[in-house]
Write a protein that holds these residues in place. Structure first.
Motif, PDB file in Angstrom:
ATOM      1  N   ARG A  63       0.821  -1.225   0.000  1.00  0.00           N
ATOM      2  CA  ARG A  63       0.000   0.000   0.000  1.00  0.00           C
ATOM      3  C   ARG A  63       0.846   1.264   0.000  1.00  0.00           C
ATOM      4  NH1 ARG A  63      -2.971   1.235   4.227  1.00  0.00           N
ATOM      5  NH2 ARG A  63      -2.229  -0.306   5.706  1.00  0.00           N
ATOM      6  N   VAL A  64       2.167   1.132   0.115  1.00  0.00           N
ATOM      7  CA  VAL A  64       3.038   2.302   0.211  1.00  0.00           C
ATOM      8  C   VAL A  64       4.044   2.294  -0.934  1.00  0.00           C
ATOM      9  CG1 VAL A  64       4.703   3.545   1.631  1.00  0.00           C
ATOM     10  CG2 VAL A  64       2.784   2.362   2.713  1.00  0.00           C
ATOM     11  N   LEU A  65       4.081   3.392  -1.677  1.00  0.00           N
ATOM     12  CA  LEU A  65       5.045   3.584  -2.753  1.00  0.00           C
ATOM     13  C   LEU A  65       5.829   4.852  -2.464  1.00  0.00           C
ATOM     14  CD1 LEU A  65       6.142   2.977  -5.665  1.00  0.00           C
ATOM     15  CD2 LEU A  65       4.296   4.460  -6.504  1.00  0.00           C
ATOM     16  N   SER A  66       7.152   4.784  -2.583  1.00  0.00           N
ATOM     17  CA  SER A  66       7.972   5.991  -2.416  1.00  0.00           C
ATOM     18  C   SER A  66       8.494   6.426  -3.770  1.00  0.00           C
ATOM     19  CB  SER A  66       9.121   5.732  -1.440  1.00  0.00           C
ATOM     20  OG  SER A  66       9.958   4.702  -1.906  1.00  0.00           O
ATOM     21  N   THR A  67       8.441   7.722  -4.030  1.00  0.00           N
ATOM     22  CA  THR A  67       8.860   8.290  -5.305  1.00  0.00           C
ATOM     23  C   THR A  67       9.738   9.499  -5.053  1.00  0.00           C
ATOM     24  OG1 THR A  67       6.800   7.585  -6.367  1.00  0.00           O
ATOM     25  CG2 THR A  67       8.077   9.270  -7.489  1.00  0.00           C
ATOM     26  N   VAL A  68      10.926   9.492  -5.612  1.00  0.00           N
ATOM     27  CA  VAL A  68      11.840  10.629  -5.458  1.00  0.00           C
ATOM     28  C   VAL A  68      11.485  11.691  -6.490  1.00  0.00           C
ATOM     29  CG1 VAL A  68      14.241  11.386  -5.547  1.00  0.00           C
ATOM     30  CG2 VAL A  68      13.680   9.130  -4.596  1.00  0.00           C
ATOM     31  N   ALA A  69      11.183  12.888  -6.010  1.00  0.00           N
ATOM     32  CA  ALA A  69      10.861  13.995  -6.911  1.00  0.00           C
ATOM     33  C   ALA A  69      11.020  15.305  -6.161  1.00  0.00           C
ATOM     34  CB  ALA A  69       9.434  13.878  -7.452  1.00  0.00           C
ATOM     35  N   ASP A  70      11.449  16.321  -6.891  1.00  0.00           N
ATOM     36  CA  ASP A  70      11.542  17.681  -6.365  1.00  0.00           C
ATOM     37  C   ASP A  70      10.297  18.429  -6.830  1.00  0.00           C
ATOM     38  OD1 ASP A  70      12.095  20.391  -5.887  1.00  0.00           O
ATOM     39  OD2 ASP A  70      14.247  20.095  -6.194  1.00  0.00           O
ATOM     40  N   VAL A  71       9.538  18.946  -5.896  1.00  0.00           N
ATOM     41  CA  VAL A  71       8.278  19.592  -6.239  1.00  0.00           C
ATOM     42  C   VAL A  71       8.476  20.810  -7.142  1.00  0.00           C
ATOM     43  CG1 VAL A  71       8.169  21.182  -4.271  1.00  0.00           C
ATOM     44  CG2 VAL A  71       6.039  20.250  -5.233  1.00  0.00           C
ATOM     45  N   THR A  72       9.693  21.356  -7.190  1.00  0.00           N
ATOM     46  CA  THR A  72       9.943  22.508  -8.055  1.00  0.00           C
ATOM     47  C   THR A  72      10.219  22.111  -9.500  1.00  0.00           C
ATOM     48  OG1 THR A  72      12.337  22.573  -7.638  1.00  0.00           O
ATOM     49  CG2 THR A  72      10.917  23.765  -6.098  1.00  0.00           C
ATOM     50  N   SER A  73      10.349  20.813  -9.768  1.00  0.00           N
ATOM     51  CA  SER A  73      10.604  20.333 -11.130  1.00  0.00           C
ATOM     52  C   SER A  73       9.316  19.798 -11.735  1.00  0.00           C
ATOM     53  CB  SER A  73      11.666  19.229 -11.115  1.00  0.00           C
ATOM     54  OG  SER A  73      11.703  18.551 -12.355  1.00  0.00           O
ATOM     55  N   GLN A  74       8.818  20.459 -12.765  1.00  0.00           N
ATOM     56  CA  GLN A  74       7.587  20.001 -13.403  1.00  0.00           C
ATOM     57  C   GLN A  74       7.733  18.581 -13.945  1.00  0.00           C
ATOM     58  OE1 GLN A  74       4.313  21.766 -13.848  1.00  0.00           O
ATOM     59  NE2 GLN A  74       4.073  19.551 -13.949  1.00  0.00           N
ATOM     60  N   LEU A  75       8.882  18.271 -14.534  1.00  0.00           N
ATOM     61  CA  LEU A  75       9.092  16.934 -15.086  1.00  0.00           C
ATOM     62  C   LEU A  75       9.052  15.870 -13.988  1.00  0.00           C
ATOM     63  CD1 LEU A  75      11.931  17.553 -17.724  1.00  0.00           C
ATOM     64  CD2 LEU A  75       9.505  17.072 -18.156  1.00  0.00           C
ATOM     65  N   GLU A  76       9.658  16.159 -12.849  1.00  0.00           N
ATOM     66  CA  GLU A  76       9.665  15.181 -11.759  1.00  0.00           C
ATOM     67  C   GLU A  76       8.290  15.031 -11.130  1.00  0.00           C
ATOM     68  OE1 GLU A  76      12.893  15.762  -9.017  1.00  0.00           O
ATOM     69  OE2 GLU A  76      14.360  15.999 -10.619  1.00  0.00           O
ATOM     70  N   VAL A  77       7.530  16.114 -11.067  1.00  0.00           N
ATOM     71  CA  VAL A  77       6.150  16.017 -10.576  1.00  0.00           C
ATOM     72  C   VAL A  77       5.312  15.178 -11.538  1.00  0.00           C
ATOM     73  CG1 VAL A  77       4.059  17.334 -10.060  1.00  0.00           C
ATOM     74  CG2 VAL A  77       6.279  18.157  -9.247  1.00  0.00           C
ATOM     75  N   ASP A  78       5.508  15.385 -12.832  1.00  0.00           N
ATOM     76  CA  ASP A  78       4.823  14.560 -13.831  1.00  0.00           C
ATOM     77  C   ASP A  78       5.168  13.088 -13.641  1.00  0.00           C
ATOM     78  OD1 ASP A  78       3.676  16.788 -14.995  1.00  0.00           O
ATOM     79  OD2 ASP A  78       5.127  16.910 -16.643  1.00  0.00           O
ATOM     80  N   ASP A  79       6.444  12.807 -13.402  1.00  0.00           N
ATOM     81  CA  ASP A  79       6.881  11.421 -13.202  1.00  0.00           C
ATOM     82  C   ASP A  79       6.239  10.819 -11.955  1.00  0.00           C
ATOM     83  OD1 ASP A  79       8.448  11.529 -15.466  1.00  0.00           O
ATOM     84  OD2 ASP A  79      10.338  11.874 -14.386  1.00  0.00           O
ATOM     85  N   ALA A  80       6.089  11.622 -10.908  1.00  0.00           N
ATOM     86  CA  ALA A  80       5.454  11.127  -9.683  1.00  0.00           C
ATOM     87  C   ALA A  80       4.001  10.753  -9.949  1.00  0.00           C
ATOM     88  CB  ALA A  80       5.548  12.182  -8.583  1.00  0.00           C
ATOM     89  N   ARG A  81       3.307  11.571 -10.725  1.00  0.00           N
ATOM     90  CA  ARG A  81       1.915  11.241 -11.071  1.00  0.00           C
ATOM     91  C   ARG A  81       1.853   9.944 -11.870  1.00  0.00           C
ATOM     92  NH1 ARG A  81      -1.693  14.822 -15.168  1.00  0.00           N
ATOM     93  NH2 ARG A  81      -0.121  13.970 -16.594  1.00  0.00           N
ATOM     94  N   ALA A  82       2.734   9.815 -12.853  1.00  0.00           N
ATOM     95  CA  ALA A  82       2.743   8.603 -13.676  1.00  0.00           C
ATOM     96  C   ALA A  82       3.022   7.362 -12.822  1.00  0.00           C
ATOM     97  CB  ALA A  82       3.783   8.737 -14.785  1.00  0.00           C
ATOM     98  N   ALA A  83       3.964   7.473 -11.883  1.00  0.00           N
ATOM     99  CA  ALA A  83       4.291   6.338 -11.016  1.00  0.00           C
ATOM    100  C   ALA A  83       3.106   5.953 -10.141  1.00  0.00           C
ATOM    101  CB  ALA A  83       5.503   6.679 -10.148  1.00  0.00           C
ATOM    102  N   ALA A  84       2.399   6.958  -9.625  1.00  0.00           N
ATOM    103  CA  ALA A  84       1.238   6.687  -8.772  1.00  0.00           C
ATOM    104  C   ALA A  84       0.134   5.972  -9.543  1.00  0.00           C
ATOM    105  CB  ALA A  84       0.709   7.997  -8.186  1.00  0.00           C
ATOM    106  N   ILE A  85      -0.150   6.439 -10.741  1.00  0.00           N
ATOM    107  CA  ILE A  85      -1.215   5.833 -11.542  1.00  0.00           C
ATOM    108  C   ILE A  85      -0.805   4.441 -12.018  1.00  0.00           C
ATOM    109  CG2 ILE A  85      -2.531   6.051 -13.689  1.00  0.00           C
ATOM    110  CD1 ILE A  85      -2.509   9.077 -13.235  1.00  0.00           C
ATOM    111  N   ARG A  86       0.464   4.296 -12.352  1.00  0.00           N
ATOM    112  CA  ARG A  86       0.952   2.987 -12.789  1.00  0.00           C
ATOM    113  C   ARG A  86       0.803   1.960 -11.667  1.00  0.00           C
ATOM    114  NH1 ARG A  86       5.215   4.969 -14.985  1.00  0.00           N
ATOM    115  NH2 ARG A  86       6.568   4.737 -13.173  1.00  0.00           N
ATOM    116  N   ARG A  87       1.039   2.382 -10.439  1.00  0.00           N
ATOM    117  CA  ARG A  87       0.984   1.451  -9.305  1.00  0.00           C
ATOM    118  C   ARG A  87      -0.444   1.197  -8.833  1.00  0.00           C
ATOM    119  NH1 ARG A  87       4.682   0.123  -5.387  1.00  0.00           N
ATOM    120  NH2 ARG A  87       3.785  -1.224  -3.806  1.00  0.00           N
ATOM    121  N   PHE A  88      -1.232   2.272  -8.697  1.00  0.00           N
ATOM    122  CA  PHE A  88      -2.544   2.127  -8.067  1.00  0.00           C
ATOM    123  C   PHE A  88      -3.729   2.347  -9.013  1.00  0.00           C
ATOM    124  CE2 PHE A  88       0.279   3.407  -4.491  1.00  0.00           C
ATOM    125  CZ  PHE A  88       0.168   2.230  -3.749  1.00  0.00           C
ATOM    126  N   GLY A  89      -3.473   2.842 -10.217  1.00  0.00           N
ATOM    127  CA  GLY A  89      -4.537   2.999 -11.195  1.00  0.00           C
ATOM    128  C   GLY A  89      -5.308   4.293 -11.108  1.00  0.00           C
TER     129      GLY A  89
END
Length: 256
Positions: free
Chosen positions: A62-88
């Motif tokens: 139930r827990v996923l960790s994702t490394v991202a800097d909130v000031t980087s739009q690309l890294e925030v995008d990657d965090a969203r993609a990782a979340a959806i990939r894992r949990f839908g």
């Protein structure tokens, strides 16, 4: 949080993303959300601290960790993609990222101001906009959808050494109000939680409500504040969709 608080399992069907997960407020929120049954995506800049927190939470898959800097739009995008990939899906976003620098305005360092603007405001805008789409997808299906922003009581009280921080906190409050008007008709709720601190603390510590880097600040802050914020996050998300716990001001009982 104690299991006697009565929130165990109330968010069992929810998928939450927490920015600033390893901060002193973010950690408490992650603990509370996992205890309440939610699946969570912890977002932070330090992989080692994220891994340590994941082990501490013990939430398993139930827990996923994702490394991202909130000031980087690309890294925030990657965090969203990782979340959806894992949990839908994603139906709860909590933004608790932030830094605080305090000084008399005449002695302020522009580089410090730039960092606060970058993290506290621009980063929050990145996260809120990027995750709005999957949240609205949920809301359009009649499912829960919530954004929770962590603000500061210093928007409403005097904090003479924190002029820039106060200005940014006021901007966050106004953003929450505007997003509430924009997204509310589609069924998405926007909440802002504004914590305060004990009266016998210095102005510097009393008005620090976002995660801090200085360990002295963290020690001086009210020990109960992170848990109280976490409890309100869970309460706001667990309410019926027809009700929005829009703005919450948290003050120590002795100063309220």
């Amino acid at each position: 949080m104690s299991e006697q608080s009565g929130t165990r399992g109330v968010l069992g069907a929810r998928v939450a993303v927490v920015f600033g997960a390893t901060g002193w407020i973010g950690r408490a929120i992650c603990h509370e959300l996992v205890r309440a049954g939610a699946s969570i995506v912890m977002v932070g800049r330090d992989a080692d601290r994220l891994d340590a927190l994941k082990r501490e939470l013990g939430g398993g898959d139930r827990v996923l960790s994702t490394v991202a800097d909130v000031t980087s739009q690309l890294e925030v995008d990657d965090a969203r993609a990782a979340a959806i990939r894992r949990f839908g899906r994603i139906d709860l976003l909590v933004v608790s990222s932030g830094v605080i620098t305090g000084s008399a305005f005449s002695e302020g360092i522009p580089a410090d101001w730039a960092e606060m603007i970058d993290v506290n405001l621009r980063g929050l805008l990145h996260a809120s906009q990027t995750f709005a789409e999957p949240l609205l997808d949920n809301a359009d299906r009649g499912a829960p959808a919530d954004i929770v922003l962590i603000g500061a009581t210093s928007t409403d009280v005097r904090a003479p050494r924190f002029a820039v921080f106060n200005a940014l906190s006021a901007a966050i409050k106004q953003l929450a109000r505007a997003l509430r008007q924009e997204y509310g008709p589609r069924g998405m709720r926007v909440h802002i939680i504004e914590p305060g601190f004990a009266a016998d603390q210095s102005d510097e510590h009393r008005n620090a409500s976002l995660p801090v880097r200085d360990k002295q600040h963290a020690r001086a802050a009210s020990a109960g504040t992170p848990d109280a914020i976490a409890a309100v996050v869970t309460l706001a998300a667990a309410l019926p969709r027809s009700v929005n716990l829009a703005e919450v001001l948290l003050l120590p009982t002795e100063t309220a």
